[in-house]
Design an enzyme around this catalytic site. Structure first.
Site, PDB file in Angstrom:
ATOM      1  N   LYS A   1       0.769  -1.069   0.052  1.00  0.00           N
ATOM      2  CA  LYS A   1      -0.026   0.189  -0.053  1.00  0.00           C
ATOM      3  C   LYS A   1       0.879   1.240  -0.068  1.00  0.00           C
ATOM      4  O   LYS A   1       1.512   1.553   1.023  1.00  0.00           O
ATOM      5  CB  LYS A   1      -0.814   0.007   1.222  1.00  0.00           C
ATOM      6  CG  LYS A   1      -1.733   1.220   1.394  1.00  0.00           C
ATOM      7  CD  LYS A   1      -2.664   0.933   2.556  1.00  0.00           C
ATOM      8  CE  LYS A   1      -3.611   2.172   2.638  1.00  0.00           C
ATOM      9  NZ  LYS A   1      -4.393   2.052   3.679  1.00  0.00           N
TER      10      LYS A   1
ATOM     11  N   LYS B   1      -2.110  -1.632  -4.061  1.00  0.00           N
ATOM     12  CA  LYS B   1      -2.805  -0.317  -3.771  1.00  0.00           C
ATOM     13  C   LYS B   1      -2.072   0.999  -4.028  1.00  0.00           C
ATOM     14  O   LYS B   1      -1.141   0.969  -3.258  1.00  0.00           O
ATOM     15  CB  LYS B   1      -3.511  -0.389  -2.553  1.00  0.00           C
ATOM     16  CG  LYS B   1      -4.495   0.532  -2.303  1.00  0.00           C
ATOM     17  CD  LYS B   1      -5.271   0.354  -0.867  1.00  0.00           C
ATOM     18  CE  LYS B   1      -5.851   1.859  -0.358  1.00  0.00           C
ATOM     19  NZ  LYS B   1      -6.520   1.796   0.805  1.00  0.00           N
TER      20      LYS B   1
HETATM   21  C1  PBG Z   1      -7.415   3.108   5.631  1.00  0.00           C
HETATM   22  C2  PBG Z   1      -7.766   2.928   4.058  1.00  0.00           C
HETATM   23  C3  PBG Z   1      -7.368   3.873   3.315  1.00  0.00           C
HETATM   24  C4  PBG Z   1      -8.022   3.460   1.819  1.00  0.00           C
HETATM   25  C5  PBG Z   1      -8.496   2.143   2.160  1.00  0.00           C
HETATM   26  N1  PBG Z   1      -8.221   1.885   3.697  1.00  0.00           N
HETATM   27  C6  PBG Z   1      -6.986   5.477   3.465  1.00  0.00           C
HETATM   28  C7  PBG Z   1      -5.601   5.593   3.540  1.00  0.00           C
HETATM   29  O1  PBG Z   1      -4.916   4.705   3.795  1.00  0.00           O
HETATM   30  O2  PBG Z   1      -5.372   7.044   3.895  1.00  0.00           O
HETATM   31  C8  PBG Z   1      -8.247   4.359   0.642  1.00  0.00           C
HETATM   32  C9  PBG Z   1      -9.110   3.790  -0.346  1.00  0.00           C
HETATM   33  C10 PBG Z   1      -9.222   5.090  -1.250  1.00  0.00           C
HETATM   34  O3  PBG Z   1      -8.792   5.983  -1.456  1.00  0.00           O
HETATM   35  O4  PBG Z   1     -10.416   4.274  -2.064  1.00  0.00           O
HETATM   36  N2  PBG Z   1      -6.146   3.032   5.887  1.00  0.00           N
END
Ligand code: PBG
Length: 341
Positions: free
Chosen positions: A210, A263
């Site tokens: 991520k 992601k």
């Molecule tokens: C929680 C999380 C996030 C997203 C999914 N789970 C946001 C972040 O890490 O700030 C992002 C999903 C999206 O942008 O569609 N940590």
């Protein structure tokens, strides 16, 4: 003699080798193109993310994510019926708690918003795959994905909380938990906690790689989760790193992840491809909020054809190697695919 004299000399001799291979032969008709198509989208490829909130009769559109709504549990019921009728196989739940605190208490409360939402989903459609995001940021007053002790995010203390969250989601009936906090060891900690609590059948979809991405902007508005200080670069990955992403995937698989996720998706297609080539676990890609918002904004301005662009982008994610895609376009795509079949 040509009616219009060419302005340059055409060589009279034939080319040395006549064209034997002509790729255009197979592009001549729709049926031929269908015959040789390598990648095809199907409704089963998509998982739909949902934002659930407390209250009654709430169905509020998220301004930076047109056609995506904050839903209270009564509205969620209708939404799940609609999703099921479209033959989508799964949802990913995010919750907005009634109150936030330092430890994100509602995140692991039996009657927390996500726990209640899981029960609603299962009551409406027991077959639906219910996935839950396991993270702290929506629930903590400081908005970080971990627990803060002495001014720093305490990785190992956070693991205990994430494990508790995952067990509470499993207790409510979740099929898949998806840890997204990017804490080291989170998959192993969650696996151990699930197993000791008799949830050895609950699967883990690890947000393995991520990235610290600006494409999460609209989501943070939707989930009310921006960090109150600093940013997430101490735990989410540097967008510049591909080899490190493969290490993250490897570590999560070693710790017991059943499926892995990359992601965001679009700016990271190379990572999806490399992961697909190097590992055999099912691979997901998250087509995140900012990717969705860009398409929506351009489409609303009449600058892009939403359907064509969306299908092209999702095809590219699948072609890069994703087995399934988490996308806010899931319902729309299911409708388009049904019309096209
Ligand atoms: C929680 C999380 C996030 C997203 C999914 N789970 C946001 C972040 O890490 O700030 C992002 C999903 C999206 O942008 O569609 N940590």
């Amino acid at each position: 003699m040509l009616e219009h004299e060419l302005s340059f000399d055409v060589p009279s001799e034939k080319p040395a080798a006549p064209l034997r291979v002509r790729p255009r032969r197979l592009r001549r008709s729709a049926n031929l193109r269908d015959l040789v198509r390598e990648t095809e989208l199907a409704t089963r490829d998509f998982v739909y993310p949902l934002f659930v909130v407390h209250g009654q009769d709430v169905r509020e559109e998220i301004s930076s994510m047109p056609d995506v709504f904050h839903l209270s549990l009564d509205q969620l019921k209708k939404e799940i019926a609609e999703i099921s009728a479209l033959h989508l196989r799964g949802v990913l739940l995010f919750g907005l708690p009634a109150a936030k605190d330092e430890w994100g208490s509602e995140d692991f409360a039996d009657d927390g918003i996500v726990q209640e939402a899981v029960r609603v989903c299962k009551a409406v459609n027991p077959e639906l795959i219910v996935m839950t995001d396991v993270c702290m940021c929506q629930y903590t007053s400081h908005g970080h994905c971990g627990i803060i002790r002495d001014g720093v995010i305490d990785n190992d203390l956070t693991l205990e909380y994430l494990a508790r969250v995952a067990v509470s989601h499993a207790t409510a009936g979740a099929d898949v938990v998806a840890p997204s906090a990017m804490m080291d060891g989170q998959v192993g900690a969650i696996r151990a906690a699930l197993d000791t609590n008799n949830f050895s059948d609950v699967a883990i979809l690890a947000y393995a790689a991520k990235f610290a991405s600006a494409f999460y902007g609209p989501f943070r508005e939707a989930a009310d989760s921006p960090p109150k200080f600093g940013d997430r670069r101490q735990y989410q990955m540097d967008p510049a790193n591909a080899r490190e992403a493969l290490r993250e995937v490897e570590l999560d698989l070693e710790q017991g992840a059943d499926m892995i996720m990359i992601k965001p998706a679009l700016a990271y297609l190379d990572i999806i491809r490399q992961t697909r080539d190097a590992f055999n676990a099912p691979l997901a890609a998250y087509n995140v909020s900012g990717e969705y918002a860009m398409v929506k904004a351009a489409a609303r301005n009449g600058w892009l054809d939403e359907k064509k662009v969306t299908l092209e982008l999702l095809t590219s994610i699948k072609r890069a190697g994703a087995n399934f895609i988490l996308t806010y376009h899931a319902k729309q795509v299911a409708r388009w695919l049904a019309e096209m079949s």
